[in-house]
Design a protein around this motif. Structure first.
Motif, PDB file in Angstrom:
ATOM      1  N   LYS A 181     -11.989  12.431  -1.172  1.00 28.69           N
ATOM      2  CA  LYS A 181     -12.838  12.433  -2.356  1.00 28.69           C
ATOM      3  C   LYS A 181     -12.641  13.663  -3.233  1.00 28.69           C
ATOM      4  O   LYS A 181     -12.680  13.583  -4.461  1.00 28.69           O
ATOM      5  N   GLY A 182     -12.458  14.831  -2.607  1.00 26.49           N
ATOM      6  CA  GLY A 182     -12.290  16.042  -3.403  1.00 26.49           C
ATOM      7  C   GLY A 182     -11.109  15.926  -4.353  1.00 26.49           C
ATOM      8  O   GLY A 182     -11.214  16.224  -5.548  1.00 26.49           O
ATOM      9  N   TRP A 183      -9.982  15.463  -3.828  1.00 27.05           N
ATOM     10  CA  TRP A 183      -8.785  15.308  -4.644  1.00 27.05           C
ATOM     11  C   TRP A 183      -8.948  14.174  -5.658  1.00 27.05           C
ATOM     12  O   TRP A 183      -8.627  14.335  -6.842  1.00 27.05           O
ATOM     13  N   ALA A 184      -9.456  13.026  -5.199  1.00 23.85           N
ATOM     14  CA  ALA A 184      -9.575  11.870  -6.091  1.00 23.85           C
ATOM     15  C   ALA A 184     -10.566  12.134  -7.228  1.00 23.85           C
ATOM     16  O   ALA A 184     -10.273  11.850  -8.399  1.00 23.85           O
ATOM     17  N   LEU A 185     -11.729  12.684  -6.898  1.00 24.27           N
ATOM     18  CA  LEU A 185     -12.718  12.967  -7.938  1.00 24.27           C
ATOM     19  C   LEU A 185     -12.225  14.075  -8.869  1.00 24.27           C
ATOM     20  O   LEU A 185     -12.462  14.045 -10.073  1.00 24.27           O
ATOM     21  N   GLY A 186     -11.528  15.056  -8.283  1.00 22.51           N
ATOM     22  CA  GLY A 186     -10.984  16.125  -9.116  1.00 22.51           C
ATOM     23  C   GLY A 186      -9.915  15.615 -10.062  1.00 22.51           C
ATOM     24  O   GLY A 186      -9.866  15.996 -11.239  1.00 22.51           O
ATOM     25  N   LEU A 187      -9.056  14.725  -9.563  1.00 23.32           N
ATOM     26  CA  LEU A 187      -8.000  14.160 -10.401  1.00 23.32           C
ATOM     27  C   LEU A 187      -8.593  13.271 -11.486  1.00 23.32           C
ATOM     28  O   LEU A 187      -8.176  13.324 -12.656  1.00 23.32           O
ATOM     29  N   ASN A 188      -9.576  12.463 -11.123  1.00 22.11           N
ATOM     30  CA  ASN A 188     -10.219  11.587 -12.092  1.00 22.11           C
ATOM     31  C   ASN A 188     -10.899  12.399 -13.189  1.00 22.11           C
ATOM     32  O   ASN A 188     -10.731  12.135 -14.383  1.00 22.11           O
ATOM     33  N   ALA A 189     -11.655  13.399 -12.770  1.00 26.80           N
ATOM     34  CA  ALA A 189     -12.369  14.222 -13.751  1.00 26.80           C
ATOM     35  C   ALA A 189     -11.404  15.074 -14.564  1.00 26.80           C
ATOM     36  O   ALA A 189     -11.554  15.229 -15.778  1.00 26.80           O
ATOM     37  N   GLY A 190     -10.393  15.650 -13.880  1.00 28.53           N
ATOM     38  CA  GLY A 190      -9.432  16.484 -14.591  1.00 28.53           C
ATOM     39  C   GLY A 190      -8.642  15.698 -15.616  1.00 28.53           C
ATOM     40  O   GLY A 190      -8.419  16.155 -16.735  1.00 28.53           O
ATOM     41  N   GLY A 191      -8.219  14.492 -15.230  1.00 27.42           N
ATOM     42  CA  GLY A 191      -7.501  13.650 -16.186  1.00 27.42           C
ATOM     43  C   GLY A 191      -8.362  13.287 -17.377  1.00 27.42           C
ATOM     44  O   GLY A 191      -7.872  13.188 -18.506  1.00 27.42           O
ATOM     45  N   GLY A 192      -9.647  13.089 -17.126  1.00 27.51           N
ATOM     46  CA  GLY A 192     -10.555  12.829 -18.232  1.00 27.51           C
ATOM     47  C   GLY A 192     -10.757  14.057 -19.093  1.00 27.51           C
ATOM     48  O   GLY A 192     -10.712  13.985 -20.329  1.00 27.51           O
TER      49      GLY A 192
ATOM     50  N   ARG B 136      -9.078  21.449 -12.475  1.00 29.68           N
ATOM     51  CA  ARG B 136     -10.154  20.704 -11.799  1.00 29.68           C
ATOM     52  C   ARG B 136      -9.707  20.051 -10.498  1.00 29.68           C
ATOM     53  O   ARG B 136     -10.354  20.231  -9.460  1.00 29.68           O
ATOM     54  N   PRO B 137      -8.624  19.256 -10.485  1.00 29.26           N
ATOM     55  CA  PRO B 137      -8.207  18.685  -9.199  1.00 29.26           C
ATOM     56  C   PRO B 137      -7.773  19.748  -8.198  1.00 29.26           C
ATOM     57  O   PRO B 137      -7.914  19.551  -6.990  1.00 29.26           O
ATOM     58  N   ILE B 138      -7.268  20.870  -8.695  1.00 28.27           N
ATOM     59  CA  ILE B 138      -6.902  21.964  -7.792  1.00 28.27           C
ATOM     60  C   ILE B 138      -8.152  22.518  -7.122  1.00 28.27           C
ATOM     61  O   ILE B 138      -8.157  22.808  -5.921  1.00 28.27           O
ATOM     62  N   GLY B 139      -9.230  22.651  -7.903  1.00 32.62           N
ATOM     63  CA  GLY B 139     -10.486  23.100  -7.321  1.00 32.62           C
ATOM     64  C   GLY B 139     -10.994  22.141  -6.266  1.00 32.62           C
ATOM     65  O   GLY B 139     -11.505  22.552  -5.222  1.00 32.62           O
ATOM     66  N   GLY B 140     -10.841  20.841  -6.510  1.00 31.70           N
ATOM     67  CA  GLY B 140     -11.245  19.855  -5.515  1.00 31.70           C
ATOM     68  C   GLY B 140     -10.402  19.943  -4.255  1.00 31.70           C
ATOM     69  O   GLY B 140     -10.911  19.840  -3.140  1.00 31.70           O
TER      70      GLY B 140
END
Length: 475
Positions: free
Chosen positions: A174-185, A310-314
């Motif tokens: 979830k950390g990576w997926a949510l970070g990638l989703n939010a970062g891409g947005g 953001r995804p890096i932070g996740g």
């Protein structure tokens, strides 16, 4: 794309995730079933993630469109001064933050695919209204405020997108997926600023309509792609009652507060940075055209770095712990705010740019780490509910996490409103500078440091918190 037969068959054959004969619909979904995940579930999740990112990306761009439009609005033509522009960009921030509450429950009520398509199509309204207004600058300031408010619908997309992707991915990812989703947005913010730069550099600061036209095409593409390639999940539950239940836990309020410091900083500075730099360049003797061009050349850099971070932070939160990464982030943000205080006091443009760039980067890292904490809280809480079966625990955890994601996103968005209003007040003060605002930001980050340490890191065993700093479950 409909739910592909090979994807659906693989998942159905490996676990309890079975595909419905209805197109774009999966009746049962259990991301925690490793066999099902490896047999085809991860391909389905990845496909939905890709188009969720694209749709959220254009949503963020439309949400932040007025941070670009103000660069095309010289006072002599539009009659709106610096204070008025800060308030103008604060309005869509406020509307977007409020809309995140209903958008959070929309994917469970209407389906992730269905709502993504609808929320993309709605973006045509603010784009067309903005295009018309920029071509006809004689309207009143109130009209500009109303049209800017329409852009707030783009801010709601974040909550529905994050809630949807939270349901598709297992806890360990979830950390990576949510970070990638939010970062891409989030990258939608610097991208629209880059589009604005290209327009100013090639056509001048009087052709704002070109920016709107470009995004009319992109929004249409996002809606079509979501319709073809995304799926609805049948076993999702997220409603306002779930949000009320999630808010019974003190950690939920702490998360919302910390998200003001991370996402509130990101979106607030994204909307305000261009104006701060434009004021700085005008004070340095630039003409309005020169100031607009110089500002556009650097305005996208900070939001871009924050989005990438953001995804890096996740990912760091997955490995080290959400609480620890969040604490380190706020310490560094306080130092960066101190740089802004010094830069504003001494009139150093270079230090001002460096300070803002650091804040963007750090806010992105913090966004990822704070959101990693959310599912961990309820995952840990669910494990203590012995009266529930494994599937019921997973469903409860997803429901609570989805609800808190939307609430925290809404409260965090209000932080962006606060940043613009504080900057407006600072520039309207007798000093006519942003120094007072930077002092306030510094103090707030120090408060966030104390709160993060006290709730997630101070003697966790004595407070009923797991050794892993991601999992605080205080009632």
């Amino acid at each position: 794309m409909t739910t592909r037969s090979d994807d659906a068959t693989a998942v159905a054959g490996a676990a309890e995730a079975t595909a419905s004969p209805r197109p774009h619909y999966i009746e049962h979904w259990d991301a925690e079933d490793v066999a099902a995940w490896e047999a085809g579930g991860k391909q389905i999740a990845r496909r939905n993630l890709i188009w969720s990112v694209i749709a959220e990306h254009v949503g963020f761009s439309v949400w932040s469109i007025w941070s670009v439009m103000v660069l095309f609005m010289p006072v002599g033509v539009y009659g709106i001064d610096a204070g008025g522009k800060f308030f103008l960009v604060a309005v869509p921030t406020l509307v977007g933050a409020i809309l995140r509450i209903p958008y959070t429950v929309a994917t469970a009520r209407f389906g992730g695919r269905n709502w993504t398509v609808f929320s993309a199509l709605v973006l045509f309204v603010p784009l067309l209204a903005t295009l018309y207004l920029m071509l006809n600058p004689g309207f009143s300031y109130t009209t500009f405020l109303l049209v800017a408010a329409l852009a707030g619908v783009g801010g709601g997309n974040f909550a529905s997108s994050m809630t949807n992707i939270n349901a598709f991915y297992p806890q360990r990812l979830k950390g990576w997926a949510l970070g990638l989703n939010a970062g891409g947005g989030n990258i939608g913010v610097p991208v629209i600023q880059l589009v604005g730069l290209l327009v100013i550099a090639t056509a001048g600061n009087t052709k704002a309509w070109i920016v709107c036209a470009v995004y009319l095409v992109l929004v249409g593409a996002a809606a079509v792609g979501a319709s073809l390639f995304m799926d609805n999940l049948g076993n999702q539950k997220a409603d306002l009652r779930a949000m009320g239940a999630a808010l019974k836990y003190r950690d939920s309020w702490v998360i919302a507060f910390l998200y003001i410091g991370t996402f509130g900083s990101f979106i607030g500075y994204s909307f305000a940075f261009g104006q701060v730099m434009q004021i700085n360049y005008l004070a340095g003797g630039d003409t309005p055209v020169q100031a607009a061009l110089h500002t556009a050349q650097i305005a996208f850099i900070g939001p871009l770095l924050g989005s990438i971070a953001r995804p890096i932070g996740g990912k760091l939160a997955d490995r080290i712990g959400g609480g620890k990464i969040t604490l380190y982030t706020f310490v560094a943000m306080a130092l960066a705010a101190a740089v802004l205080v010094t830069a504003s006091t001494n009139g150093s443009t270079t230090a001002l740019v460096l300070g803002f760039t650091a804040l963007f980067l750090l806010s992105g890292l913090g966004n990822g780490s704070v959101y990693k904490i959310i599912p961990s809280i309820f995952e840990a809480k669910a494990q203590g509910m012995d009266e529930l079966g494994a599937s019921e625990k997973a469903a409860w955890s997803r429901s609570m996490s989805g609800a808190l994601i939307g609430f925290a996103g809404a409260i965090g968005g209000l932080g962006g409103v606060g940043i613009n209003l504080v900057l407006r007040a600072s520039y309207n003060s007798p000093a006519k500078s942003a120094t007072m605002a930077f002092w306030i930001f510094l103090a707030f980050y120090l408060v966030c440091v104390v709160v993060t340490w006290a709730v997630f890191l101070r003697r966790p065993a004595e407070r009923g918190v797991a050794d892993d700093s991601q999992t605080s479950v205080l009632a």
